[in-house]
Design a protein around this motif. Structure first.
Motif, PDB file in Angstrom:
ATOM      1  N   PHE B 149      12.234   4.778   3.046  1.00  9.04           N
ATOM      2  CA  PHE B 149      11.839   3.478   3.569  1.00  9.04           C
ATOM      3  C   PHE B 149      12.779   3.082   4.676  1.00  9.04           C
ATOM      4  O   PHE B 149      13.968   3.396   4.629  1.00  9.04           O
ATOM      5  CB  PHE B 149      11.919   2.457   2.417  1.00  9.04           C
ATOM      6  N   GLY B 150      12.258   2.381   5.646  1.00 12.14           N
ATOM      7  CA  GLY B 150      12.936   1.949   6.863  1.00 12.14           C
ATOM      8  C   GLY B 150      14.426   2.212   6.945  1.00 12.14           C
ATOM      9  O   GLY B 150      15.211   1.560   6.278  1.00 12.14           O
ATOM     10  N   GLY B 151      14.837   3.136   7.748  1.00 17.60           N
ATOM     11  CA  GLY B 151      16.252   3.323   8.018  1.00 17.60           C
ATOM     12  C   GLY B 151      17.000   4.173   7.007  1.00 17.60           C
ATOM     13  O   GLY B 151      18.195   4.372   7.155  1.00 17.60           O
ATOM     14  N   ALA B 152      16.345   4.662   5.970  1.00 16.85           N
ATOM     15  CA  ALA B 152      17.060   5.481   4.978  1.00 16.85           C
ATOM     16  C   ALA B 152      16.664   6.939   5.118  1.00 16.85           C
ATOM     17  O   ALA B 152      15.513   7.249   5.392  1.00 16.85           O
ATOM     18  CB  ALA B 152      16.744   4.997   3.577  1.00 16.85           C
ATOM     19  N   GLN B 153      17.664   7.838   4.928  1.00 15.86           N
ATOM     20  CA  GLN B 153      17.340   9.259   5.031  1.00 15.86           C
ATOM     21  C   GLN B 153      17.154   9.898   3.668  1.00 15.86           C
ATOM     22  O   GLN B 153      17.023  11.102   3.561  1.00 15.86           O
ATOM     23  CB  GLN B 153      18.435   9.971   5.830  1.00 15.86           C
ATOM     24  N   VAL B 154      17.194   9.099   2.615  1.00 20.77           N
ATOM     25  CA  VAL B 154      16.884   9.618   1.282  1.00 20.77           C
ATOM     26  C   VAL B 154      15.711   8.822   0.725  1.00 20.77           C
ATOM     27  O   VAL B 154      15.435   7.713   1.167  1.00 20.77           O
ATOM     28  CB  VAL B 154      18.089   9.480   0.323  1.00 20.77           C
ATOM     29  N   SER B 155      15.030   9.422  -0.256  1.00 19.17           N
ATOM     30  CA  SER B 155      13.904   8.724  -0.898  1.00 19.17           C
ATOM     31  C   SER B 155      14.448   7.983  -2.103  1.00 19.17           C
ATOM     32  O   SER B 155      14.673   8.577  -3.148  1.00 19.17           O
ATOM     33  CB  SER B 155      12.842   9.726  -1.337  1.00 19.17           C
ATOM     34  N   ARG B 156      14.673   6.701  -1.956  1.00 20.80           N
ATOM     35  CA  ARG B 156      15.233   5.957  -3.075  1.00 20.80           C
ATOM     36  C   ARG B 156      14.429   4.685  -3.348  1.00 20.80           C
ATOM     37  O   ARG B 156      14.848   3.844  -4.122  1.00 20.80           O
ATOM     38  CB  ARG B 156      16.679   5.590  -2.793  1.00 20.80           C
ATOM     39  N   THR B 157      13.270   4.577  -2.726  1.00 26.09           N
ATOM     40  CA  THR B 157      12.509   3.340  -2.870  1.00 26.09           C
ATOM     41  C   THR B 157      11.431   3.489  -3.932  1.00 26.09           C
ATOM     42  O   THR B 157      10.581   4.373  -3.842  1.00 26.09           O
ATOM     43  CB  THR B 157      11.904   2.945  -1.519  1.00 26.09           C
ATOM     44  N   PHE B 158      11.477   2.631  -4.928  1.00 28.62           N
ATOM     45  CA  PHE B 158      10.473   2.586  -5.985  1.00 28.62           C
ATOM     46  C   PHE B 158       9.422   1.568  -5.570  1.00 28.62           C
ATOM     47  O   PHE B 158       9.746   0.560  -4.944  1.00 28.62           O
ATOM     48  CB  PHE B 158      11.109   2.167  -7.308  1.00 28.62           C
ATOM     49  N   TYR B 159       8.172   1.827  -5.915  1.00 26.33           N
ATOM     50  CA  TYR B 159       7.130   0.935  -5.412  1.00 26.33           C
ATOM     51  C   TYR B 159       5.960   0.876  -6.383  1.00 26.33           C
ATOM     52  O   TYR B 159       5.782   1.751  -7.224  1.00 26.33           O
ATOM     53  CB  TYR B 159       6.660   1.385  -4.019  1.00 26.33           C
ATOM     54  N   ALA B 160       5.195  -0.187  -6.265  1.00 30.10           N
ATOM     55  CA  ALA B 160       3.968  -0.351  -7.047  1.00 30.10           C
ATOM     56  C   ALA B 160       2.872  -0.670  -6.039  1.00 30.10           C
ATOM     57  O   ALA B 160       2.694  -1.817  -5.650  1.00 30.10           O
ATOM     58  CB  ALA B 160       4.113  -1.469  -8.067  1.00 30.10           C
ATOM     59  N   ARG B 161       2.187   0.369  -5.591  1.00 21.11           N
ATOM     60  CA  ARG B 161       1.233   0.255  -4.474  1.00 21.11           C
ATOM     61  C   ARG B 161       1.861  -0.567  -3.358  1.00 21.11           C
ATOM     62  O   ARG B 161       3.043  -0.399  -3.068  1.00 21.11           O
ATOM     63  CB  ARG B 161      -0.088  -0.360  -4.935  1.00 21.11           C
ATOM     64  N   GLY B 162       1.113  -1.437  -2.724  1.00 18.66           N
ATOM     65  CA  GLY B 162       1.720  -2.287  -1.695  1.00 18.66           C
ATOM     66  C   GLY B 162       2.079  -3.652  -2.254  1.00 18.66           C
ATOM     67  O   GLY B 162       2.125  -4.616  -1.526  1.00 18.66           O
ATOM     68  N   GLN B 163       2.282  -3.710  -3.574  1.00 21.28           N
ATOM     69  CA  GLN B 163       2.469  -5.005  -4.224  1.00 21.28           C
ATOM     70  C   GLN B 163       3.726  -5.002  -5.084  1.00 21.28           C
ATOM     71  O   GLN B 163       3.737  -5.576  -6.164  1.00 21.28           O
ATOM     72  CB  GLN B 163       1.257  -5.324  -5.093  1.00 21.28           C
ATOM     73  N   THR B 164       4.782  -4.361  -4.583  1.00 23.91           N
ATOM     74  CA  THR B 164       5.976  -4.225  -5.418  1.00 23.91           C
ATOM     75  C   THR B 164       6.568  -5.581  -5.772  1.00 23.91           C
ATOM     76  O   THR B 164       6.953  -5.821  -6.919  1.00 23.91           O
ATOM     77  CB  THR B 164       7.014  -3.378  -4.689  1.00 23.91           C
ATOM     78  N   GLY B 165       6.648  -6.458  -4.788  1.00 23.38           N
ATOM     79  CA  GLY B 165       7.229  -7.778  -5.050  1.00 23.38           C
ATOM     80  C   GLY B 165       6.442  -8.503  -6.128  1.00 23.38           C
ATOM     81  O   GLY B 165       7.012  -9.132  -7.028  1.00 23.38           O
ATOM     82  N   GLN B 166       5.129  -8.406  -6.031  1.00 25.46           N
ATOM     83  CA  GLN B 166       4.284  -9.068  -7.025  1.00 25.46           C
ATOM     84  C   GLN B 166       4.592  -8.539  -8.426  1.00 25.46           C
ATOM     85  O   GLN B 166       4.777  -9.309  -9.365  1.00 25.46           O
ATOM     86  CB  GLN B 166       2.809  -8.817  -6.699  1.00 25.46           C
ATOM     87  N   GLN B 167       4.659  -7.230  -8.550  1.00 26.25           N
ATOM     88  CA  GLN B 167       4.846  -6.662  -9.880  1.00 26.25           C
ATOM     89  C   GLN B 167       6.230  -6.974 -10.434  1.00 26.25           C
ATOM     90  O   GLN B 167       6.382  -7.244 -11.625  1.00 26.25           O
ATOM     91  CB  GLN B 167       4.576  -5.155  -9.849  1.00 26.25           C
ATOM     92  N   LEU B 168       7.242  -6.926  -9.576  1.00 28.54           N
ATOM     93  CA  LEU B 168       8.590  -7.266 -10.053  1.00 28.54           C
ATOM     94  C   LEU B 168       8.662  -8.730 -10.447  1.00 28.54           C
ATOM     95  O   LEU B 168       9.270  -9.095 -11.453  1.00 28.54           O
ATOM     96  CB  LEU B 168       9.629  -6.961  -8.974  1.00 28.54           C
ATOM     97  N   LEU B 169       8.019  -9.582  -9.642  1.00 25.65           N
ATOM     98  CA  LEU B 169       8.064 -11.005  -9.964  1.00 25.65           C
ATOM     99  C   LEU B 169       7.320 -11.274 -11.265  1.00 25.65           C
ATOM    100  O   LEU B 169       7.765 -12.049 -12.104  1.00 25.65           O
ATOM    101  CB  LEU B 169       7.482 -11.856  -8.834  1.00 25.65           C
ATOM    102  N   LEU B 170       6.175 -10.605 -11.447  1.00 24.48           N
ATOM    103  CA  LEU B 170       5.436 -10.825 -12.687  1.00 24.48           C
ATOM    104  C   LEU B 170       6.274 -10.380 -13.887  1.00 24.48           C
ATOM    105  O   LEU B 170       6.250 -11.023 -14.937  1.00 24.48           O
ATOM    106  CB  LEU B 170       4.093 -10.091 -12.654  1.00 24.48           C
ATOM    107  N   GLY B 171       7.029  -9.304 -13.718  1.00 20.59           N
ATOM    108  CA  GLY B 171       7.916  -8.871 -14.801  1.00 20.59           C
ATOM    109  C   GLY B 171       8.921  -9.958 -15.149  1.00 20.59           C
ATOM    110  O   GLY B 171       9.095 -10.320 -16.323  1.00 20.59           O
TER     111      GLY B 171
END
Lengths: 255, 640, 269
Positions: B149-171
């Motif tokens: 994800f933007g500016g990183a050279q390693v894959s460290r981004t966890f995601y939930a479709r394009g709605q990661t913020g929504q899912q984390l907030l719901l948690g």
């Protein structure tokens, strides 16, 4: 473009409401529906009249704050689109647009187009969670979740809690919302421990406020996230199962 | 008396600093926790996570939100993902690398100890969220998927479709609602905080207004947590939600909390350009689009052909040309300024020539339409819905928009502001991102503060208050504050001017965007500093707020927020003017290299600027917290 | 001091499954509960039946039972096209079912009792859910544009009432032998005779046709929606549900329509 608006106005929860008619002559088709209402409000303020109260926040179709009944359809004529993402290009020049608040006993009108959706929170509070206090969670990769299961849970979890399903349902039923929230958790391995209790608690709380499902399917069509009524079937099955299973467990405890 | 900006960061090796600090902090006996009341303002990631965690520990918690439900906080709109140094991909990630990337990405204007702690707890956040049932994307084997994800050279981004913020907030929201059900959290929806109350120099409560009945109420507690987000809406047009505002943070500032680095604003490169003057907000398209999309403009500024008719040779892939190593994945500030430069030189595309192309043609050819659909379909649909153009057929048009604010209330290592007992969490504080935030780090910071930092640090403070009841709400300090807020409400209602609140907000936003936006210079900032106060005076005399204060009155809600934006806008310009360097989200045209890159001045400006309120109409005082870099060595950022 | 003032015995958010009313966000509005009576502890089947999901489950089960009955009834009636003797023998056989294990007509009465119970519970559940749904949606929209809800499912409660009225006429006419007009030719056990004489009156045949036309949409909606209510749901099965509903409706209604039409047109005398 030119549109005629019939907007529901209501001073307060206990006063009677009425429709006001307004004409807007120079609306751009690129505007969003709520921007069109912003323009209306700007005009009303200039004319010294109180603006129309309506809820909206993110205007990206994700927060679920907005929600209007537009020409008899929850969130308006565009499919899979929340009110804030509806654009005026979906209407024709010269159209009359009727704008009403969500109507259901569970959603009393507070003012104009704003309703109180507290029962949705009550349903979550009744059991819409997995009890996992902060700290002490095992590694995220400890329990593999099959991709299909994770995807189905995500389909359910996409619900934005706008209440369109309730508004669109001729029975004012909250089944699509409840089943989506329920099945998001019931499908995942992490949610199994509380599955039966959660199902009973959420369904029974839902029934305190909302009508029953008669399988019209209107909710699925109104849902801006296109959540399927299949989740309602899952919920029904889980509920009956939970009722039987709990009885067995009780029987074991008190012979 | 100048404020002492003491970071209270632990000394010693940074790897052990947080563990050592946690051990050094005093604890509150479980039986005593229920004697402490904690007020949490805001219910986004930081607020909901913090409130739920504190309630689980046994504290009595009250949560205030101006939404009708805590689930609607603007954290919900985050699309891309959340970083964590899990190294699940075996690609060389580590806590230290995430720390390093964040400090460097923040252009060396963050506090090292805070950032290291953030990287450490990032790992626990993912575990916690999975346990709560957040449906992160999975691979076919059932394990968690990652992307870069933007500016990183390693894959460290966890995601939930394009709605990661929504899912984390719901948690976090669900955890919060569980505590509401248990009676440990009392929830106050549709309640906006309008003042912080202090007694003997400590925060002891807040004054709120119920947005549905207009009643003005006092709430007292032993500690107050502000989790109220950022202030991008000072620009009027931003990707923030319509109701996002600075009021809670600003009222705290007026009560003595230093406001740090207000000029650090992040302009997000991939938003949909405005279509007309009635635009009410801008919509962000996830940065993940840059993983596969290629950004270009026509070489000839007068080219009016549709995108697909412009041959490859006449396109300028300006990011790939100027930054060959990172290409389309350069950090946000660099990508934004590059796009601005193209538009400013007349290369813009679209009917208003206010955007650049983000093209998926090549990706569709390389990966096939199915894979592209799988990755981006919801974003493409969203774009189609807004613009009526399908990104599968024509390139998207994008342009930068204000998105996130790195500045905020100054906090120490314990997240406490300069007012004892008053804390700031998440975007509302200034701490972890320096002058520029990396993609997928905002969610990480909000949850880190809420789940894993505040539960420890607030206990350390409260342990000193044992045996002291909360200041009762009939204390004169509360009466005074309530009277002040009531007076303010009545004042706005009695102005009866000629122009709407939005009118003035738009005017202010235009000033801020023109003079304190993506690029700033001395002349512009000075102009803004002379124009903003004049506009504010006009606003206060001429704004029109109709109706009463006893019912929902959305103009009345907005007017106080816009008034605070005026004061903030002035401070932002003053901060931008004093910082004679370019760093991260703050770009001063006077301070750039010959190639137009930002030129930092570490000798004079390696500090956090904490501004201290001196009274209405008075300029704030500048206090400095020097920043030292022991582990990440100061280098000029280069993404070439 | 708190924004949402509430009576201590009526907590706003932790609520029993039903009660008089629940406080909403705003102090001056109540969100009324749609179930007026609080639920009482009860043994399992009654406990389930107290809930709306449970009632729908019961409606689905009873509906499925009635569908089986309709199917058997229709098959039996087809004997009308064979001969008078076949039909009369069939009706006699029904009375003699499980004879001599049980006395004559006992098993028939057991089946009738089951049918009556199914009808009663189906109608009671429908009635109480309708009341609940009216309470849940007291205000109508001034303009409403349905997308999915079709004529069949929106008229379930009306078609149900028509079917029940038809059922009473049908029983009066052919089971209890009420004398409609000057029809004094009804004879117990002579089913063929009874059917042909009564249905040759055009108005009575018309009533039968109307009854069947009301049955068609009711059966159509019921026979796919029962899967939903029972939670029988799988990706493989779901596309077939509508097809099953069309097919089952046709299998029942077309032959049933053919009987009065055949008699009134004189194809069967």
């Amino acid at each position: 473009m030119r549109v005629t608006l019939k907007v529901w106005r209501q001073e307060g929860p206990t006063t009677a409401g009425r429709f006001d008619t307004h004409q807007l002559d120079d609306i751009s088709a690129e505007m969003s529906f709520l921007e069109m209402l912003d323009v209306l409000n700007e005009r009303l303020i200039t004319a010294g009249e109180e603006p129309v109260a309506f809820d909206s926040d993110c205007r990206e179709g994700i927060c679920g704050t907005c929600g209007l009944m537009i020409n008899g359809r929850a969130h308006g004529p565009a499919k899979a689109t929340a009110t804030c993402q509806l654009h005026m290009r979906k209407f024709r020049d010269g159209d009359e647009i009727v704008i009403e608040p969500w109507r259901a006993a569970a959603f009393p009108v507070v003012r104009d187009l704003v309703v109180d959706r507290a029962p949705l929170d009550a349903v979550i509070e009744a059991g819409g969670y997995i009890s996992a206090d902060t700290g002490g969670a095992p590694d995220g990769n400890l329990i593999p979740v099959p991709k299909a299961v994770a995807d189905a849970a995500m389909d359910a979890a996409a619900c934005i809690g706008c209440g369109a399903c309730v508004a669109a349902c001729p029975n004012g039923a909250g089944q699509l919302f409840t089943s989506a929230k329920l099945q998001h958790l019931n499908l995942l391995p992490q949610g199994q421990a509380q599955r039966l209790d959660r199902t009973v608690d959420m369904v029974e709380t839902m029934e305190a406020f909302f009508g029953s499902c008669t399988n019209y399917g209107e909710c699925q069509e109104a849902c801006p996230k296109e959540i399927s009524i299949d989740f309602i079937a899952y919920m029904n099955r889980d509920y009956v199962k939970a009722k039987m299973r709990n009885r067995k467990l009780v029987g074991q405890r008190f012979p | 008396m100048a404020l002492q900006l003491d970071a209270k960061a632990p000394t010693g090796p940074i790897q052990d600093a947080w563990d050592k600090h946690r051990f050094d902090m005093k604890l509150v006996n479980p039986n005593n926790k229920r004697k402490f009341e904690i007020l949490v303002v805001g219910s986004g990631l930081a607020g909901a996570a913090g409130a739920a965690s504190l309630a689980q520990l046994g504290y009595k918690v009250k949560v205030f939100t101006f939404h009708d439900s805590p689930r609607r906080a603007h954290s919900i709109a985050a699309q891309g993902g959340i970083n964590a140094a899990k190294n699940y991909k075996n690609d060389g990630d580590s806590v230290f690398r995430l720390f390093y990337d964040t400090v460097k990405g923040g252009d060396f204007r963050a506090r090292e100890a805070n950032v290291y702690r953030l990287a450490q707890v990032s790992v626990e956040i993912i575990d916690q969220c999975v346990a709560q049932g957040v449906p992160f994307a999975r691979e076919y084997g059932g394990l968690l998927d990652n992307r870069s994800f933007g500016g990183a050279q390693v894959s460290r981004t966890f995601y939930a479709r394009g709605q990661t913020g929504q899912q984390l907030l719901l948690g976090a929201y669900q955890a919060l609602m569980e505590q509401v059900a248990k009676g440990t959290v009392e929830l106050f929806p549709k309640t906006e905080m309008l003042d912080v109350v202090t007694k003997d120099g400590r925060a002891c409560g807040i004054v709120t207004r119920n947005l549905q009945t207009g009643s003005i109420e006092a709430h007292s507690g032993h500690a107050v947590l502000l989790c109220t987000g950022g202030y991008s809406n000072v620009f009027y047009l931003s990707t923030n939600a319509m109701n996002c505002n600075v009021t809670a943070a600003w009222r705290a500032h007026r009560k003595g909390a230093a406001f740090a680095n207000p000029c650090y604003t992040q302009i997000h490169p991939t938003c949909i350009p405005a279509s007309d003057e009635f635009q009410s907000k801008l919509t962000l398209m996830s940065e993940s689009l840059r993983n596969d999309g290629r950004i270009w403009v026509p070489q000839n500024p007068d080219d009016t052909r549709p995108a697909h008719q412009i041959p490859e040779g006449e396109r300028d892939y300006f990011l790939e040309r100027r930054y060959p190593a990172f290409g389309n994945l350069v950090p946000r500030d660099i990508a934004s300024r590059a796009a601005k430069r193209e538009v400013d030189t007349g290369h813009g595309v679209g009917p208003l020539k206010n955007g650049v192309y983000l093209d998926f043609g090549e990706a569709i050819e390389r990966l096939g339409a199915d894979i592209v659909k799988d990755r981006y379909d919801n974003l493409f649909e969203m774009y189609d819905r807004i613009t009526d153009e399908s990104p599968y057929r024509t390139p998207m048009r994008i342009y930068p928009a204000p998105h996130y604010t790195m500045g905020g209330l100054w906090v120490d290592y314990n997240l406490m502001t300069t007012v004892p007992g008053l804390y700031a969490l998440g975007e509302a504080n200034f701490s972890d991102h320096g002058a520029n935030r990396l993609g997928a780090s905002a969610l990480m910071q909000g949850l880190a503060d809420g789940y894993f930092v505040i539960p420890y640090t607030v206990g350390d403070y409260l342990s000193g208050l044992l045996g002291q009841p909360a200041v009762p709400v009939n204390d004169p300090v509360f009466h005074e504050a309530q009277a002040e807020v009531t007076g303010e409400v009545n004042r706005w209602l009695s102005v009866r001017g000629t122009h709407s609140v939005d009118h003035y907000h738009r005017e202010l936003g235009k000033l801020m965007w023109d003079y304190c936006g993506m690029a700033r210079n001395q002349a512009g900032l000075e102009k803004a500093l002379s124009e903003i106060p004049a506009l504010r005076e006009e606003f206060r005399k001429d704004v029109r707020v109709l109706g009463t204060g006893e019912t929902i009155n959305q103009s009345l809600e907005k007017v106080a927020r816009v008034d605070d934006f005026f004061e903030l806008g002035e401070l932002m310009c003053r901060d931008a003017l004093h910082r004679e360097e370019s760093c991260g989200g703050h770009f001063r045209e006077e301070h750039q290299t010959e190639e137009g890159e930002a030129r930092r001045d570490d000798e004079h400006f390696a500090y956090a600027a904490g501004w201290e309120w001196k009274g209405p109409g008075q300029p704030q005082d500048l206090n400095r917290e020097p920043l030292e870099f022991e582990y990440v060595h100061l280098t000029q950022r280069s993404y070439k | 001091m708190t924004a949402t003032q509430q009576a201590p015995d009526q907590p706003i958010r932790s609520l029993p499954a039903a009660g008089p009313a629940v406080k909403g966000l705003t102090p001056n509005i109540d969100v009324p509960a749609v179930q007026k009576r609080p639920r009482r502890p009860a043994p399992w089947p009654l406990d389930l039946y107290q809930t709306a999901v449970g009632k729908k489950w019961v409606m689905a089960v009873s509906g499925a039972g009635l569908m089986l009955f309709l199917f058997a009834h229709m098959i039996g009636n087809l004997k009308l096209f064979l001969s008078a003797a076949e039909l009369d023998e069939y009706s006699a056989a029904l009375r003699e079912l499980l004879y001599p294990i049980l006395p004559n007509t006992v098993f028939l009465w057991i089946m009738r009792a089951g049918l009556i119970a199914f009808f009663a519970i189906h109608m009671h559940a429908a009635y109480s859910l309708t009341v609940m749904n009216h309470r849940a949606r007291p205000t109508k929209y001034s303009k409403r544009d349905y997308i999915a809800a079709n004529w069949a499912n929106r008229t379930m409660r009306y078609s149900g009432v028509i079917i029940f009225a038809f059922l009473l006429i049908h029983l009066a006419n052919l089971t209890w032998g009420w004398q409609f007009l000057d029809n004094d030719q009804w004879v117990f056990g002579q089913v063929y005779n009874n059917v042909t004489t009564s249905l040759s009156q055009w108005w009575l045949a018309g009533i039968y046709i109307i009854g069947q036309l009301a049955l068609a949409p009711h059966l159509f909606h019921g026979s796919w929606s029962l899967f939903q209510s029972l939670g029988i749901n799988s990706p493989r099965l779901n596309p077939l549900r509508k097809g099953f509903a069309y097919a089952f409706t046709a299998i029942i209604v077309i032959p049933n329509l053919s009987f009065p039409i055949a008699v009134v047109t004189g194809a069967v005398r």
